[in-house]
Design a protein around this motif. Structure first.
Motif, PDB file in Angstrom:
ATOM      1  N   VAL A 197      83.993 -51.753  38.923  1.00 36.69           N
ATOM      2  CA  VAL A 197      82.899 -52.538  38.346  1.00 36.69           C
ATOM      3  C   VAL A 197      81.621 -51.709  38.390  1.00 36.69           C
ATOM      4  CG1 VAL A 197      83.868 -54.794  38.945  1.00 36.69           C
ATOM      5  CG2 VAL A 197      82.388 -53.616  40.573  1.00 36.69           C
ATOM      6  N   THR A 198      80.644 -52.110  37.586  1.00 39.56           N
ATOM      7  CA  THR A 198      79.305 -51.527  37.621  1.00 39.56           C
ATOM      8  C   THR A 198      78.427 -52.465  38.427  1.00 39.56           C
ATOM      9  OG1 THR A 198      79.637 -50.551  35.446  1.00 39.56           O
ATOM     10  CG2 THR A 198      77.376 -50.698  36.252  1.00 39.56           C
ATOM     11  N   GLY A 199      77.831 -51.987  39.514  1.00 41.65           N
ATOM     12  CA  GLY A 199      77.232 -52.896  40.482  1.00 41.65           C
ATOM     13  C   GLY A 199      75.731 -53.028  40.411  1.00 41.65           C
ATOM     14  N   SER A 200      75.260 -54.184  40.786  1.00 37.79           N
ATOM     15  CA  SER A 200      73.850 -54.469  41.018  1.00 37.79           C
ATOM     16  C   SER A 200      73.794 -55.692  41.910  1.00 37.79           C
ATOM     17  CB  SER A 200      73.099 -54.730  39.706  1.00 37.79           C
ATOM     18  OG  SER A 200      73.427 -55.996  39.188  1.00 37.79           O
ATOM     19  N   VAL A 201      72.598 -56.004  42.398  1.00 37.53           N
ATOM     20  CA  VAL A 201      72.445 -57.145  43.295  1.00 37.53           C
ATOM     21  C   VAL A 201      72.823 -58.457  42.604  1.00 37.53           C
ATOM     22  CG1 VAL A 201      70.030 -57.612  42.754  1.00 37.53           C
ATOM     23  CG2 VAL A 201      70.911 -58.147  45.022  1.00 37.53           C
ATOM     24  N   ALA A 202      72.698 -58.503  41.276  1.00 39.38           N
ATOM     25  CA  ALA A 202      73.044 -59.728  40.543  1.00 39.38           C
ATOM     26  C   ALA A 202      74.508 -60.091  40.710  1.00 39.38           C
ATOM     27  CB  ALA A 202      72.709 -59.559  39.063  1.00 39.38           C
ATOM     28  N   MET A 203      75.354 -59.104  41.018  1.00 39.70           N
ATOM     29  CA  MET A 203      76.771 -59.350  41.183  1.00 39.70           C
ATOM     30  C   MET A 203      77.054 -60.194  42.424  1.00 39.70           C
ATOM     31  SD  MET A 203      79.729 -56.462  40.930  1.00 39.70           S
ATOM     32  CE  MET A 203      78.896 -55.470  42.155  1.00 39.70           C
ATOM     33  N   LEU A 204      76.168 -60.121  43.431  1.00 35.26           N
ATOM     34  CA  LEU A 204      76.375 -60.836  44.679  1.00 35.26           C
ATOM     35  C   LEU A 204      75.945 -62.301  44.605  1.00 35.26           C
ATOM     36  CD1 LEU A 204      74.815 -58.213  47.130  1.00 35.26           C
ATOM     37  CD2 LEU A 204      77.185 -58.333  46.352  1.00 35.26           C
ATOM     38  N   LEU A 205      74.938 -62.579  43.795  1.00 37.10           N
ATOM     39  CA  LEU A 205      74.255 -63.872  43.862  1.00 37.10           C
ATOM     40  C   LEU A 205      75.131 -65.082  43.571  1.00 37.10           C
ATOM     41  CD1 LEU A 205      70.835 -62.888  42.273  1.00 37.10           C
ATOM     42  CD2 LEU A 205      71.392 -63.156  44.675  1.00 37.10           C
ATOM     43  N   PRO A 206      75.986 -65.069  42.525  1.00 38.58           N
ATOM     44  CA  PRO A 206      76.758 -66.279  42.231  1.00 38.58           C
ATOM     45  C   PRO A 206      77.645 -66.734  43.391  1.00 38.58           C
ATOM     46  CG  PRO A 206      76.782 -64.812  40.350  1.00 38.58           C
ATOM     47  CD  PRO A 206      76.155 -64.054  41.467  1.00 38.58           C
ATOM     48  N   ALA A 207      78.327 -65.795  44.057  1.00 36.11           N
ATOM     49  CA  ALA A 207      79.224 -66.172  45.143  1.00 36.11           C
ATOM     50  C   ALA A 207      78.465 -66.659  46.368  1.00 36.11           C
ATOM     51  CB  ALA A 207      80.120 -64.988  45.513  1.00 36.11           C
ATOM     52  N   LEU A 208      77.214 -66.210  46.541  1.00 35.82           N
ATOM     53  CA  LEU A 208      76.414 -66.593  47.708  1.00 35.82           C
ATOM     54  C   LEU A 208      75.420 -67.711  47.401  1.00 35.82           C
ATOM     55  CD1 LEU A 208      75.596 -63.035  49.135  1.00 35.82           C
ATOM     56  CD2 LEU A 208      77.399 -64.603  49.885  1.00 35.82           C
ATOM     57  N   ALA A 209      75.408 -68.193  46.163  1.00 35.60           N
ATOM     58  CA  ALA A 209      74.373 -69.147  45.727  1.00 35.60           C
ATOM     59  C   ALA A 209      74.365 -70.415  46.556  1.00 35.60           C
ATOM     60  CB  ALA A 209      74.566 -69.486  44.248  1.00 35.60           C
ATOM     61  N   TYR A 210      75.523 -70.853  47.028  1.00 32.71           N
ATOM     62  CA  TYR A 210      75.602 -72.094  47.803  1.00 32.71           C
ATOM     63  C   TYR A 210      74.763 -72.014  49.072  1.00 32.71           C
ATOM     64  CZ  TYR A 210      77.736 -75.793  50.636  1.00 32.71           C
ATOM     65  OH  TYR A 210      77.952 -76.894  51.436  1.00 32.71           O
ATOM     66  N   PHE A 211      74.664 -70.829  49.659  1.00 33.95           N
ATOM     67  CA  PHE A 211      73.951 -70.674  50.922  1.00 33.95           C
ATOM     68  C   PHE A 211      72.458 -70.457  50.723  1.00 33.95           C
ATOM     69  CE2 PHE A 211      78.253 -68.900  51.506  1.00 33.95           C
ATOM     70  CZ  PHE A 211      78.738 -69.795  52.448  1.00 33.95           C
ATOM     71  N   LEU A 212      72.046 -70.070  49.531  1.00 33.96           N
ATOM     72  CA  LEU A 212      70.634 -69.809  49.286  1.00 33.96           C
ATOM     73  C   LEU A 212      69.843 -71.109  49.374  1.00 33.96           C
ATOM     74  CD1 LEU A 212      71.036 -67.316  46.336  1.00 33.96           C
ATOM     75  CD2 LEU A 212      70.483 -66.773  48.703  1.00 33.96           C
ATOM     76  N   PRO A 213      68.810 -71.160  50.216  1.00 29.44           N
ATOM     77  CA  PRO A 213      68.155 -72.437  50.548  1.00 29.44           C
ATOM     78  C   PRO A 213      67.058 -72.834  49.570  1.00 29.44           C
ATOM     79  CG  PRO A 213      67.249 -70.705  51.901  1.00 29.44           C
ATOM     80  CD  PRO A 213      68.303 -70.049  51.029  1.00 29.44           C
ATOM     81  N   GLY A 214      67.334 -72.747  48.267  1.00 25.68           N
ATOM     82  CA  GLY A 214      66.325 -73.132  47.297  1.00 25.68           C
ATOM     83  C   GLY A 214      65.907 -74.580  47.432  1.00 25.68           C
TER      84      GLY A 214
END
Length: 416
Positions: A197-214
């Motif tokens: 894959v071609t990587g960037s920080v955006a690749m991490l966000l969907p899988a971790l979105a549940y934990f992000l305390p928005g």
């Protein structure tokens, strides 16, 4: 009818303190603001002709009813995530009955305990497939590419398994955001280094979105605006701490795998699927929430409607003015719409219909990305991003506040 009212009056003083205490704990675990919890408990006390003095904090509850006063009670400690939304919906059905004096406190307490003992509607498989769809939907909103879609689904499945494993293990839940961030980052970087894959920080966000305390950060700012200084400040501090814990997991993953932070943290949002991808992403996200958060069938159409209202409101605001106004307009429209639906439908609580929309507005994801730029030693960009994160959270909170003021008359109306 008179006999029923008499029965309620005879039993209303029995067990009211216990009922309100347990209800306050359940509402706290639902992530509801202390402003709304206090209002709900006071209305129920009034329905039983009792005057209540109530003090609610995210981790503590104090009640005084007549001459009876409770000792300081530990409210349910907020864990990553929320109660299943089917339970929240049923709790509000109970609240509607209690506010109308149609159920005694003793029966209300029994009913509440029964609701909280219910299992997830779809079980472990529902949680797993729901989180996969949840992650894929967020991925289509952030970076709609086939690669992002596949990566979001695979990493979402891994995090979904972790969430299933953590059920009932409270100690593991405390470190789950760090563990998830470490695993997701390590696997992502391994895929980048392997050329998969071609990587960037955006690749991490969907899988971790549940934990992000928005939602936590936004609720904290909402409480601060309402004058609830202690509760609001504690939520903001808690949300910020969770962001740093997730960032710690990401950094450890980067260091273990040995990739350049500067290269991996560069984002390049693309839309290789077409203009329709984000709109489909909202629907995929909604179906993921349906399975993952155990939404009741009767609430699902309204949840989908509010998601699209928040999304279109945000997009319109972004186009007309800018990102901060987009966050405000999306929040304002979802708050007004959720309250109108609650009063007209009188079955779907506004908190159930608008809660999933917080992930559409993604303030937590923005905060994570700003912290990532700080770690990459791009300090000027980090400060700029940090200010934008703060303004985004303030904009969403202001939308909630103004929406609550506009719809306040509706809350006093009895629509049948």
């Amino acid at each position: 009818m008179e006999n029923n009212d008499l029965k309620v009056n005879e039993t209303s003083s029995n067990g009211l303190m216990e009922f309100l205490t347990e209800l306050g704990k359940a509402l706290t675990a639902s992530g509801i603001s202390v402003v709304d919890i206090t209002s709900i408990l006071e209305k129920i006390a009034q329905a039983y002709n009792e005057k209540a003095e109530i003090l609610v904090f995210p981790t503590m509850l104090l009640l005084k009813i007549g001459e009876q006063e409770s000792a300081p009670l530990n409210a349910a400690i907020q864990k990553p995530g929320l109660l299943p939304l089917n339970q929240v919906s049923e709790i509000y059905d109970l609240i509607y009955k209690a506010e109308a004096g149609k159920i005694s406190p003793i029966e209300g307490k029994k009913c509440l305990r029964k609701i909280l003992s219910e299992k997830h509607k779809f079980g472990p498989l529902g949680i797993l497939f729901g989180y996969i769809l949840f992650s894929m939907g967020i991925g289509m909103l952030l970076q709609p590419t086939p690669e992002q879609l596949v990566v979001s689904g695979v990493l979402g499945a891994i995090v979904g398994i972790l969430l299933i494993f953590s059920r009932g293990r409270n100690r593991f839940l405390l470190i789950l955001p760090v563990v998830a961030a470490l695993i997701v980052t390590s696997l992502s970087i391994w895929g980048v280094k392997s050329g998969l894959v071609t990587g960037s920080v955006a690749m991490l966000l969907p899988a971790l979105a549940y934990f992000l305390p928005g939602a936590t950060l936004t609720t904290g700012m909402f409480e601060l605006a309402y004058g609830e200084i202690i509760s609001g400040a504690s939520r903001v501090i808690y949300g910020t701490a969770i962001l740093f814990l997730i960032l710690f997991g990401v950094l450890v993953g980067i260091q273990i795998t040995g990739i350049s932070q500067q290269n991996f943290l560069v984002t390049n949002p693309l839309n290789a699927l077409g203009w329709w991808a984000p709109y489909l992403g909202v629907f995929i996200f909604a179906m993921g929430m349906y399975l993952f958060m155990s939404i009741k069938n009767k609430d699902l159409p309204w949840v989908i409607l509010i998601l699209y209202i928040a999304f279109f409101g945000q997009q319109a605001g972004n186009y007309l003015v800018g990102g901060v106004f987009g966050a405000f307009s999306g929040s304002l429209l979802m708050t007004i719409s959720g309250t109108i639906i609650e009063r007209l439908d009188h079955k779907t609580p506004s908190i159930v219909s608008i809660m999933p929309a917080f992930w559409i507005l993604v303030p937590g994801a923005l905060g994570f990305m700003s912290l990532a730029t700080l770690v990459s030693q791009n300090y000027f960009t980090a400060i700029t991003d940090g200010i934008m994160v703060a303004m985004t959270i303030v904009a969403i909170s202001l939308g909630l506040l103004i929406g609550a003021v506009i719809t306040e008359p509706l809350k006093e109306m009895e629509i049948i």
